[in-house]
Scaffold this motif. Structure first.
Motif, short mmCIF file in Angstrom:
data_model
loop_
_atom_site.label_atom_id
_atom_site.label_comp_id
_atom_site.label_asym_id
_atom_site.label_seq_id
_atom_site.Cartn_x
_atom_site.Cartn_y
_atom_site.Cartn_z
N SER A 118 0.83 -1.21 0.00
CA SER A 118 0.00 0.00 0.00
C SER A 118 0.87 1.26 0.00
O SER A 118 0.41 2.33 -0.32
CB SER A 118 -0.93 0.01 1.21
OG SER A 118 -0.21 0.34 2.39
N PHE A 119 2.15 1.09 0.37
CA PHE A 119 3.07 2.24 0.38
C PHE A 119 3.95 2.27 -0.86
O PHE A 119 4.92 3.02 -0.94
CB PHE A 119 3.95 2.21 1.64
CG PHE A 119 3.16 2.44 2.90
CD1 PHE A 119 2.63 3.70 3.17
CD2 PHE A 119 2.92 1.40 3.79
CE1 PHE A 119 1.90 3.91 4.32
CE2 PHE A 119 2.20 1.62 4.94
CZ PHE A 119 1.68 2.87 5.22
N ASN A 120 3.64 1.44 -1.85
CA ASN A 120 4.44 1.39 -3.08
C ASN A 120 4.22 2.67 -3.89
O ASN A 120 3.13 3.23 -3.90
CB ASN A 120 3.99 0.16 -3.89
CG ASN A 120 5.04 -0.23 -4.90
OD1 ASN A 120 6.03 0.50 -5.09
ND2 ASN A 120 4.85 -1.38 -5.52
N SER A 121 5.27 3.11 -4.54
CA SER A 121 5.10 4.34 -5.32
C SER A 121 4.59 4.08 -6.73
O SER A 121 4.13 4.98 -7.40
CB SER A 121 6.42 5.12 -5.37
OG SER A 121 7.42 4.28 -5.89
N THR A 122 4.66 2.83 -7.20
CA THR A 122 4.06 2.52 -8.49
C THR A 122 2.90 1.57 -8.27
O THR A 122 2.63 1.18 -7.13
CB THR A 122 5.06 1.82 -9.43
OG1 THR A 122 5.31 0.51 -8.90
CG2 THR A 122 6.36 2.59 -9.54
N ASN A 123 2.21 1.20 -9.35
CA ASN A 123 1.09 0.28 -9.15
C ASN A 123 1.45 -1.16 -9.47
O ASN A 123 0.61 -1.99 -9.74
CB ASN A 123 -0.16 0.74 -9.90
CG ASN A 123 0.06 0.70 -11.40
OD1 ASN A 123 1.14 0.29 -11.86
ND2 ASN A 123 -0.95 1.10 -12.15
N SER A 124 2.76 -1.43 -9.44
CA SER A 124 3.19 -2.80 -9.66
C SER A 124 2.91 -3.66 -8.43
O SER A 124 3.00 -3.19 -7.29
CB SER A 124 4.68 -2.81 -9.97
OG SER A 124 5.23 -4.08 -9.66
N THR A 125 2.51 -4.91 -8.64
CA THR A 125 2.33 -5.81 -7.51
C THR A 125 3.53 -6.72 -7.34
O THR A 125 3.57 -7.55 -6.45
CB THR A 125 1.06 -6.68 -7.67
OG1 THR A 125 1.02 -7.13 -9.02
CG2 THR A 125 -0.19 -5.93 -7.30
N GLY A 126 4.48 -6.57 -8.21
CA GLY A 126 5.64 -7.46 -8.12
C GLY A 126 6.87 -6.77 -7.55
O GLY A 126 7.70 -7.40 -6.93
N LEU A 127 6.90 -5.48 -7.71
CA LEU A 127 8.13 -4.78 -7.40
C LEU A 127 7.86 -3.61 -6.48
O LEU A 127 6.94 -2.83 -6.67
CB LEU A 127 8.75 -4.26 -8.71
CG LEU A 127 10.21 -3.85 -8.62
CD1 LEU A 127 11.13 -5.06 -8.76
CD2 LEU A 127 10.51 -2.81 -9.70
N MET A 128 8.66 -3.48 -5.42
CA MET A 128 8.55 -2.36 -4.51
C MET A 128 9.45 -1.26 -5.03
O MET A 128 10.67 -1.32 -4.89
CB MET A 128 8.98 -2.84 -3.12
CG MET A 128 8.59 -1.95 -1.97
SD MET A 128 6.84 -1.77 -1.77
CE MET A 128 6.85 -0.36 -0.66
N ALA A 129 8.85 -0.26 -5.68
CA ALA A 129 9.67 0.76 -6.33
C ALA A 129 10.19 1.79 -5.36
O ALA A 129 11.32 2.25 -5.45
CB ALA A 129 8.87 1.44 -7.44
N GLY A 130 9.41 2.14 -4.39
CA GLY A 130 9.84 3.15 -3.42
C GLY A 130 8.69 3.50 -2.51
O GLY A 130 7.53 3.17 -2.78
N PHE A 131 8.97 4.16 -1.38
CA PHE A 131 7.93 4.49 -0.41
C PHE A 131 7.19 5.75 -0.82
O PHE A 131 7.81 6.75 -1.18
CB PHE A 131 8.58 4.67 0.96
CG PHE A 131 7.58 5.03 2.02
CD1 PHE A 131 6.88 4.03 2.69
CD2 PHE A 131 7.33 6.36 2.34
CE1 PHE A 131 5.96 4.36 3.65
CE2 PHE A 131 6.41 6.69 3.31
CZ PHE A 131 5.71 5.69 3.97
N SER A 132 5.84 5.68 -0.78
CA SER A 132 5.08 6.91 -1.01
C SER A 132 3.69 6.77 -0.42
O SER A 132 3.22 5.66 -0.15
CB SER A 132 4.97 7.21 -2.51
OG SER A 132 3.81 6.61 -3.03
N LEU A 133 3.03 7.89 -0.20
CA LEU A 133 1.65 7.87 0.31
C LEU A 133 0.66 8.12 -0.83
O LEU A 133 -0.47 8.49 -0.60
CB LEU A 133 1.49 8.93 1.40
CG LEU A 133 2.26 8.63 2.70
CD1 LEU A 133 2.15 9.79 3.66
CD2 LEU A 133 1.75 7.35 3.35
N ARG A 134 1.14 7.90 -2.03
CA ARG A 134 0.37 8.24 -3.22
C ARG A 134 -1.00 7.58 -3.21
O ARG A 134 -2.01 8.22 -3.46
CB ARG A 134 1.18 7.77 -4.44
CG ARG A 134 0.46 7.89 -5.74
CD ARG A 134 1.34 7.39 -6.87
NE ARG A 134 0.54 7.03 -8.02
CZ ARG A 134 0.95 6.22 -8.99
NH1 ARG A 134 2.17 5.68 -8.89
NH2 ARG A 134 0.18 5.95 -10.01
#
Ligand SMILES: Nc1ncnc2c1ncn2[C@@H]1O[C@H](COP(=O)(O)OP(=O)(O)OP(=O)(O)O)[C@@H](O)[C@H]1O
Ligand SMILES: [Mg+2]
Lengths: 268, 374
Positions: free
Chosen positions: A27-43
């Motif tokens: 839920s804190f992922n910066s992209t909408n990928s479900t496979g890769l944690m791209a970075g932290f964000s509150l987007r």
């Protein structure tokens, strides 16, 4: 604890909480990928709060849960008081049986049958599209009732039957004696019943799905209809928020209970 | 005592289903008197009290308070207060609030409530307990709170349902004295329920002996003890030897094969009667001097006296005497006219046997039961 049992316990917790942990992380992922944690964000939290549809559904759900819990608590407490007055006989046990049946029947059966009843009643009074807030409220009150009755009855049985009489002896009318003498002793049961009703109502999907119309969407229904398309991470954010609020609620009630018991121990 | 009648029960009958609990009960209660309902478990004492308090309506008959018919008047409109068998204190309120309960219902000003509650707590020796939770009190203290709570309402009649039943013997004795003194000081009518005959004898102005929903006798403790109306009363109150006798003529009765002078008259010639002789009234003398002769079958030391069981013509008498007698020895009994009480035959005649089944073992058993209850 020995090491193997420690490992075992750890595995069980991992098994239980892994899905939730994964969800919270994503839920804190910066992209909408479900496979890769791209970075932290509150987007995704921002997206969630700007979603009018979801916010309305949340509001609906809360209103429904509060209203149905309150109504079920009042009706259920009155019913429990009535049942408690009866002598123990076949009649009483059959009433209790009838009270318990709705808890056993599959929700889908309850949902379908209620929908049928409402639509039928709509026909009778000549109204189309009767399904909405009114019908879902009735449905929720109905499935909440047995839980309230079952949490109040044992408290009633524990209280001294002479308390109400003592209050009347000291000048209370019968009704007032109930509020001044009986109600305080059974209030823990009433509160438990109300909290249970509230959470059951929050949680319910199946019965709600059948008994509401397009004009009144609850949160579970809204989420379900959105997941028919593609699940976006804002749903993870929502679920995370729900999980955290339930967790906080649980901790609070536990703390309150522990405090209450401590107080009682001190007094005795 | 004043002769003003405060409560009058007239021809009260009550059934629960098929079972008739009270049968045509007639009873009046005088102002300021200490009246005790005494009887075995299940005889209808609590039921009578609940009818007076208004929790039960009689099937027939009248409940009259100070010349006003109270049938149908609900409990909260009656000027009586009850002390329940199990106290029924409000567990969610502290001692102060329990006592203040009735006053708050009456909307008494806060200042007056304070004075009244403090007075009441002083009366029952519970000063300083105001803030205590009632569940944290001992049985005796809870009992006092119940008394203070009831008395705070200044009832004209206080109903007490076995108020001391749950207390241990020592505490019970203390509370008996305390209750009696409270009753005398405040000048309130007490209607007191108990199945303990000693308690009834020591506290009451009037005792009402009941059995299976019927009043057996009403009288002062002395009347009830010295002149029981029938075998039930004689057996229930104190120890008694109840014998079959024949009233030969006025002032002469025959029992145990001997003719005695007595003080009773007004019976038919040769009428069959029940004769009561209390164990403590009999004088033990050497066999040849006795009016009756018998063999000692057992003797038990009771502290103040010995309890001697004597077999006389196959009836086992109980005698209380300060002198020790050997088992199997022959002794004589001396019975003066004063010691003999004659009763008409009743349904209870012959129901109560002699003391043949009475043994120490039996005594111990009942003691154990009492301890368990406490
Ligand atoms: N609500 C009721 N329904 C049916 N029977 C009842 C009810 N209340 C009392 N009884 C019966 O009425 C009889 C008298 O009861 P009551 O309570 O007056 O006795 P009691 O003299 O107070 O006895 P105890 O000394 O044990 O308190 C009993 O046989 C009891 O079983
Ligand atoms: Mg009783």
């Amino acid at each position: 604890m020995k090491l193997p049992s420690k490992i075992y316990t750890f595995l069980i917790f991992l098994f239980l909480y892994a899905p939730i942990i994964v969800m919270i992380v994503f839920s804190f992922n910066s992209t909408n990928s479900t496979g890769l944690m791209a970075g932290f964000s509150l987007r995704w939290y921002a997206v969630l709060f700007s979603n009018k549809n979801i916010m309305q559904a949340l509001y609906n759900t809360l209103i429904l849960a509060v209203a149905s819990a309150l109504i079920a608590t009042v009706i259920g407490t009155a019913a429990a008081v009535g049942i408690d007055k009866w002598k123990k006989n076949l009649f009483r046990s059959s009433v209790m049986g009838v009270t318990n049946i709705p808890m056993m029947t599959p929700e889908i059966v309850t949902g379908v049958s209620m929908m049928l009843l409402f639509v039928f009643m709509g026909r009778v009074i000549g109204r189309q599209g009767i399904l909405g807030f009114g019908t879902i409220l009735i449905a929720h009150v109905t499935f909440n009732l047995p839980y309230v009755i079952l949490s109040v009855l044992p408290k009633l049985r524990q209280t001294d039957p002479h308390l109400a009489e003592a209050a009347q002896d000291l000048g209370c009318t019968p009704l007032r004696s109930f509020f001044k003498a009986v109600l305080p002793s059974i209030s823990p049961g009433i509160v438990t019943g109300m909290i249970m009703a509230f959470t059951l109502s929050l949680d319910d999907f199946i019965i709600s799905y059948f008994t509401t119309g397009p004009g009144f969407q609850t949160l579970p229904i809204a989420i379900f209809s959105m997941t028919k398309k593609r699940v976006k991470p804002d749903m993870y954010a929502l679920s995370t928020l729900i999980f955290v609020s339930i967790l906080v609620l649980l901790i609070l009630t536990n703390v309150a209970q522990a405090r209450g018991e401590n107080k009682k121990k001190k007094n005795i | 005592m004043e002769e003003k009648i405060i409560i009058d029960l007239k021809n009260i009958s009550l059934s629960f289903g098929e079972e008739q609990i009270l049968k045509d009960l007639n009873l009046y209660i005088r102002d300021k008197e200490f009246l005790t309902l005494l009887g075995p478990s299940g005889c209808g004492k609590t039921t009578t009290l609940r009818i007076i308090a208004g929790f039960l309506e009689p099937d027939s008959g009248e409940v009259i308070f100070e010349n006003k018919n109270m049938n149908g008047v609900p409990p909260h409109k009656r000027h009586v207060n009850t002390i329940f068998q199990r106290y029924a204190l409000f567990p969610h309120l502290n001692v102060y609030e329990n006592v203040a309960f009735g006053l708050r219902v009456k909307k008494m000003p806060e200042k007056e409530i304070k004075t009244k509650v403090n007075d009441m707590l002083a009366l029952v020796n519970l000063k300083g307990f105001e803030k205590r939770n009632v569940n944290s009190l001992s049985g005796g203290q809870q009992q006092r709170v119940a008394i203070a709570r009831a008395l705070a309402n200044e009832p004209s009649v206080l109903l007490l349902d076995e108020p001391l039943g749950a207390l241990d013997l020592k505490l019970r004795k203390d509370m008996q004295a305390e209750l009696k003194s409270i009753q005398e000081r405040l000048g309130i009518t007490f209607i007191y329920v108990t199945h303990d005959q000693e308690e009834a004898l020591s506290m009451s102005d009037t005792i009402v002996v009941m059995d299976s929903g019927v009043i057996q006798q009403i009288g002062t403790p002395q009347d009830i003890y010295n002149e029981p109306k029938n075998a039930f009363v004689a057996d229930f109150i104190g120890e008694s030897n109840i014998l079959d006798g024949i009233m030969r003529r006025d002032l002469f009765v025959e029992f145990s094969g001997h003719r005695f002078k007595c003080l009773d008259s007004g019976f038919e010639k040769d009428e069959l009667v029940d004769v009561v002789v209390r164990p403590e009234d009999v004088e033990v003398v050497p066999a040849e001097q006795g009016m009756l002769k018998g063999t000692v079958t057992s003797i038990t030391f009771k502290g103040v006296h010995f309890e001697i069981i004597v077999d006389i013509k196959d009836y086992k008498w109980m005698i209380q005497s300060t002198d020790y007698q050997e088992v199997d020895s022959e002794i004589g009994l001396l019975i003066t006219p004063d010691d003999i009480h004659i009763m008409k035959k009743s349904v209870y005649s012959g129901v109560f046997g002699d003391y043949s089944s009475f043994s120490e073992e039996f005594d111990e058993l009942s003691d154990v039961n009492e301890e368990v209850e406490d």
